[in-house]
Structures are given as C-alpha cells and as structure tokens.
Design an enzyme around this catalytic site. Structure first.
Site, PDB file in Angstrom:
ATOM      1  N   ARG A   2      38.225  41.391  33.482  1.00  0.00           N
ATOM      2  CA  ARG A   2      39.606  40.988  33.154  1.00  0.00           C
ATOM      3  C   ARG A   2      39.731  40.745  31.663  1.00  0.00           C
ATOM      4  NH1 ARG A   2      42.635  39.342  38.028  1.00  0.00           N
ATOM      5  NH2 ARG A   2      44.281  38.813  36.578  1.00  0.00           N
ATOM      6  N   GLU A  34      36.806  48.000  37.495  1.00  0.00           N
ATOM      7  CA  GLU A  34      38.259  47.765  37.569  1.00  0.00           C
ATOM      8  C   GLU A  34      38.708  47.230  36.219  1.00  0.00           C
ATOM      9  OE1 GLU A  34      38.949  44.957  40.663  1.00  0.00           O
ATOM     10  OE2 GLU A  34      38.100  46.229  42.197  1.00  0.00           O
ATOM     11  N   THR A  66      44.629  36.432  41.564  1.00  0.00           N
ATOM     12  CA  THR A  66      43.913  37.684  41.790  1.00  0.00           C
ATOM     13  C   THR A  66      44.925  38.813  41.592  1.00  0.00           C
ATOM     14  OG1 THR A  66      42.589  38.930  43.395  1.00  0.00           O
ATOM     15  CG2 THR A  66      44.312  37.518  44.300  1.00  0.00           C
ATOM     16  N   THR A  67      44.496  40.060  41.803  1.00  0.00           N
ATOM     17  CA  THR A  67      45.402  41.186  41.544  1.00  0.00           C
ATOM     18  C   THR A  67      46.441  41.253  42.654  1.00  0.00           C
ATOM     19  OG1 THR A  67      43.453  42.236  40.627  1.00  0.00           O
ATOM     20  CG2 THR A  67      45.404  43.611  40.857  1.00  0.00           C
ATOM     21  N   ARG A 101      30.740  26.089  35.890  1.00  0.00           N
ATOM     22  CA  ARG A 101      29.871  25.051  35.367  1.00  0.00           C
ATOM     23  C   ARG A 101      29.356  25.380  33.963  1.00  0.00           C
ATOM     24  NH1 ARG A 101      27.429  20.965  38.675  1.00  0.00           N
ATOM     25  NH2 ARG A 101      26.015  20.721  36.935  1.00  0.00           N
ATOM     26  N   ASP A 150      32.661  39.697  41.485  1.00  0.00           N
ATOM     27  CA  ASP A 150      33.337  38.892  40.449  1.00  0.00           C
ATOM     28  C   ASP A 150      33.162  37.390  40.681  1.00  0.00           C
ATOM     29  OD1 ASP A 150      34.347  41.254  39.482  1.00  0.00           O
ATOM     30  OD2 ASP A 150      36.388  40.929  40.203  1.00  0.00           O
ATOM     31  N   HIS A 151      33.243  36.978  41.973  1.00  0.00           N
ATOM     32  CA  HIS A 151      33.288  35.536  42.214  1.00  0.00           C
ATOM     33  C   HIS A 151      31.923  34.858  42.130  1.00  0.00           C
ATOM     34  CE1 HIS A 151      37.471  35.665  42.421  1.00  0.00           C
ATOM     35  NE2 HIS A 151      37.487  36.508  43.424  1.00  0.00           N
ATOM     36  N   GLU A 153      43.346  53.875  45.147  1.00  0.00           N
ATOM     37  CA  GLU A 153      42.850  52.754  45.946  1.00  0.00           C
ATOM     38  C   GLU A 153      44.088  52.044  46.486  1.00  0.00           C
ATOM     39  OE1 GLU A 153      39.572  50.294  44.681  1.00  0.00           O
ATOM     40  OE2 GLU A 153      40.339  48.583  45.821  1.00  0.00           O
ATOM     41  N   ASN A 155      32.375  43.751  45.567  1.00  0.00           N
ATOM     42  CA  ASN A 155      32.904  43.159  44.336  1.00  0.00           C
ATOM     43  C   ASN A 155      32.282  41.774  44.162  1.00  0.00           C
ATOM     44  OD1 ASN A 155      34.566  41.462  42.722  1.00  0.00           O
ATOM     45  ND2 ASN A 155      36.172  42.999  42.790  1.00  0.00           N
ATOM     46  N   HIS A 196      41.356  44.817  48.960  1.00  0.00           N
ATOM     47  CA  HIS A 196      42.047  43.563  48.657  1.00  0.00           C
ATOM     48  C   HIS A 196      42.375  42.793  49.934  1.00  0.00           C
ATOM     49  CE1 HIS A 196      44.288  40.433  46.692  1.00  0.00           C
ATOM     50  NE2 HIS A 196      43.779  40.863  45.565  1.00  0.00           N
ATOM     51  N   HIS A 224      35.435  43.632  38.090  1.00  0.00           N
ATOM     52  CA  HIS A 224      36.728  43.642  37.390  1.00  0.00           C
ATOM     53  C   HIS A 224      36.537  42.894  36.079  1.00  0.00           C
ATOM     54  CE1 HIS A 224      41.349  42.674  37.611  1.00  0.00           C
ATOM     55  NE2 HIS A 224      40.989  43.265  36.480  1.00  0.00           N
ATOM     56  N   ARG A 272      37.691  35.809  32.727  1.00  0.00           N
ATOM     57  CA  ARG A 272      37.562  34.563  33.495  1.00  0.00           C
ATOM     58  C   ARG A 272      36.363  34.578  34.428  1.00  0.00           C
ATOM     59  NH1 ARG A 272      42.596  35.230  37.654  1.00  0.00           N
ATOM     60  NH2 ARG A 272      43.754  35.380  35.720  1.00  0.00           N
ATOM     61  N   HIS A 273      35.918  35.756  34.831  1.00  0.00           N
ATOM     62  CA  HIS A 273      34.686  35.796  35.653  1.00  0.00           C
ATOM     63  C   HIS A 273      33.667  36.753  35.018  1.00  0.00           C
ATOM     64  CE1 HIS A 273      37.108  38.932  37.540  1.00  0.00           C
ATOM     65  NE2 HIS A 273      37.803  38.095  38.277  1.00  0.00           N
ATOM     66  N   GLY A 308      35.418  41.830  48.093  1.00  0.00           N
ATOM     67  CA  GLY A 308      34.744  40.816  47.285  1.00  0.00           C
ATOM     68  C   GLY A 308      34.736  39.433  47.895  1.00  0.00           C
TER      69      GLY A 308
HETATM   70  N1  PXP Z   1      40.120  46.211  44.885  1.00  0.00           N
HETATM   71  C1  PXP Z   1      40.758  45.855  43.753  1.00  0.00           C
HETATM   72  C2  PXP Z   1      41.359  46.934  42.908  1.00  0.00           C
HETATM   73  C3  PXP Z   1      40.827  44.517  43.337  1.00  0.00           C
HETATM   74  O1  PXP Z   1      41.474  44.180  42.210  1.00  0.00           O
HETATM   75  C4  PXP Z   1      40.197  43.532  44.138  1.00  0.00           C
HETATM   76  C5  PXP Z   1      40.233  42.101  43.714  1.00  0.00           C
HETATM   77  O2  PXP Z   1      39.567  41.965  42.509  1.00  0.00           O
HETATM   78  C6  PXP Z   1      39.520  43.950  45.298  1.00  0.00           C
HETATM   79  C7  PXP Z   1      39.525  45.292  45.667  1.00  0.00           C
HETATM   80  C8  PXP Z   1      38.771  42.986  46.162  1.00  0.00           C
HETATM   81  O3  PXP Z   1      39.625  42.042  46.727  1.00  0.00           O
HETATM   82  P1  PXP Z   1      39.019  40.847  47.576  1.00  0.00           P
HETATM   83  O4  PXP Z   1      38.244  39.991  46.638  1.00  0.00           O
HETATM   84  O5  PXP Z   1      40.236  40.182  48.142  1.00  0.00           O
HETATM   85  O6  PXP Z   1      38.130  41.454  48.623  1.00  0.00           O
END
Ligand code: PXP
Length: 249
Positions: free
Chosen positions: A45, A70, A100-101, A18, A9-10, A151, A7, A193, A43, A49-50, A215
């Site tokens: 959202r 996601e 986060t979720t 920035r 996203d970050h 999941e 993942n 997660h 993801h 946001r990301h 992620g």
């Molecule tokens: N799986 C799902 C469904 C999520 O929403 C997330 C967080 O976006 C992750 C996995 C990954 O979580 P982490 O960033 O804590 O590894």
C-alpha cells in the site's frame, strides 16, 4: 485445477502494531508454501501500513513460487514492480482511509491511467490483472484497456451472508455472469476478498475461476492451527468444491 494465492499482509499488520521485527512475512511465506500455497500475494500500500518494500524484495528473492503484487496505479508502484518483477501484478484502487480494499477498480472512469499502467508493466514482461466488481461493463472495460486477467471482487458476495440466502444467490449469480463474460472475452479469471472457510466453496466451484486470493481468514485461522494447516484446510475446501462442481451443490 484452481490455485490458491495466500495474502500475508496481516502478518505484517501484527508486526507493525508493536513496531517489532516479528512475525516476519518471509517466514509466513515459507509456512504458506509448506501448507500448499500456489502463490504468495502481497499488497504494497502507498502508506506501507502492513507490507513494506523490504518484505516484497525478500520474498521475491527467497521464494520459488509465484508472487502476485497488488498495487495502485502510481508511478512509484510501477517502478517498484519493474524492479521486483512479480509473476503478475494486480491493480487495485486505493484510498488511505479505507480499512481494506472496499470496491473494485473503476476502470472506465480511470481509463487513461489504468491503460498506461498496464502498457508499461506489460512492456516490462509483467502480466496484469485488474481487481473489478462483478459486472459486465467492468469486464468489457478491463478487456478494452488490455488487462490479461480480471480478479473479481467477492466482497459483496461475502457480505451478503448477513442478508439471507436470496442475497447470496444474487451476488453469486453476478460473479458467475461476470466470470463467463470475462472468459468469453479471452481474459483469465481470478477472484478474492472476504472469502473464508464457509463461503469459499461456491466461488471455488465456478469453473471459469483459475485462482483465489485469500488473506484475512487464513491468517486468522493460523492463530489457532498454525499457518501451514490453515492454508491446507483452505486448499482442501477449494479442491473439494471444484471436484463436486457439476454435481448438485
Ligand atoms: N484480492 C485483492 C485484490 C485484495 O485487495 C485483497 C485484500 O487485500 C484480497 C484479495 C484478500 O482479501 P481478504 O483478506 O479479505 O481475504
């Protein structure tokens, strides 16, 4: 075999902080592939946001490996998924104020909207996963609404580390039982997660689990060793745990 969905996203979180054009999620996706990722997970959202719509489109078009999208159960997201056609969709709950979720999707309470979202995506040929807490009722509800995959939310397991070995064992048992129930129902089982380089092995060792989506830990580790190496290290941990499963872990 167990698969790793990375993942990213970050990477977009850093870019957006920035208001820059870099670091680019598409470049991160290619780097993750170099490190052995089986899949890229994004993801999208509702507040963007990301990850943004253009990131999803670019990554879908530019990458030969699987894409896991996601998303929340909204008409807007369903329309995007139908256009992008990811390998699969993972339905998640979404609150704007959360960092986060934070918990799994309450499928039983939101039965109608979850079922109609699944029906629409499956009609479009997209298999659907639901992100749910590790309990039996959630597995039964996921099966009842026609999900292909669950999941399992591993956040409680990850957080239990600060409460001692007993708490970790309890949360692990809940995941194990939920995974067994899901498999017996004929569902495919993923998890994710809060997984990191220290806690991933117990989850990767569970034979019912086919895929982990990770992620934050990987993107954080990438700051020090680079993304391909961070992905490779995580994959190695998972594969070692899977190999050792059956021996005394
Ligand atoms: N799986 C799902 C469904 C999520 O929403 C997330 C967080 O976006 C992750 C996995 C990954 O979580 P982490 O960033 O804590 O590894």
């Amino acid at each position: 075999m167990i698969r790793l969905g990375v993942n990213i996203d970050h990477v977009a979180t850093v870019r957006n902080a920035r208001g820059e054009r870099f670091p680019e999620p598409i470049a991160a996706a290619h780097a993750a592939v170099l490190g052995g990722a089986d899949q890229i997970t994004l993801h999208l959202r509702e507040d963007r946001r990301h990850i943004r719509d253009a990131d999803v489109e670019l990554i879908r078009a530019g990458l030969a490996i699987d894409l896991n999208l996601e998303m929340a159960c909204t008409e807007e997201m369903v329309a995007i998924a139908k256009k992008v056609k990811p390998t699969h969709v993972c339905l998640v709950p979404e609150k704007r104020e959360e960092v986060t979720t934070e918990g799994g999707l309450d499928v039983a309470t939101n039965r109608d909207v979850v079922k109609s979202t699944i029906d629409e995506l499956r009609t479009a040929g997209i298999p659907v996963s639901v992100f749910v807490d590790p309990d039996e009722q959630a597995m039964l509800a996921a099966n009842e609404v026609g999900a292909d995959i669950v999941e399992i939310h591993t956040g409680r397991y990850a957080n239990a580390a600060t409460s001692g070995a007993g708490a970790v064992a309890r949360e692990l048992l809940a995941i194990r039982q939920a995974a067994t129930t899901a498999k017996q129902l004929g569902l495919r089982v993923h998890a994710g997660h809060g997984l990191d380089y220290r806690n991933v092995w117990r989850i990767a060792a569970l034979p019912e689990i086919e895929e982990l989506n990770i992620g934050f830990a990987i993107v954080s580790r990438a700051l020090f060793v680079g993304l391909p190496a961070a992905v490779r290290e995580m994959r190695d941990e998972m594969l070692r745990a899977r190999e050792l499963a059956g021996q005394d872990l």
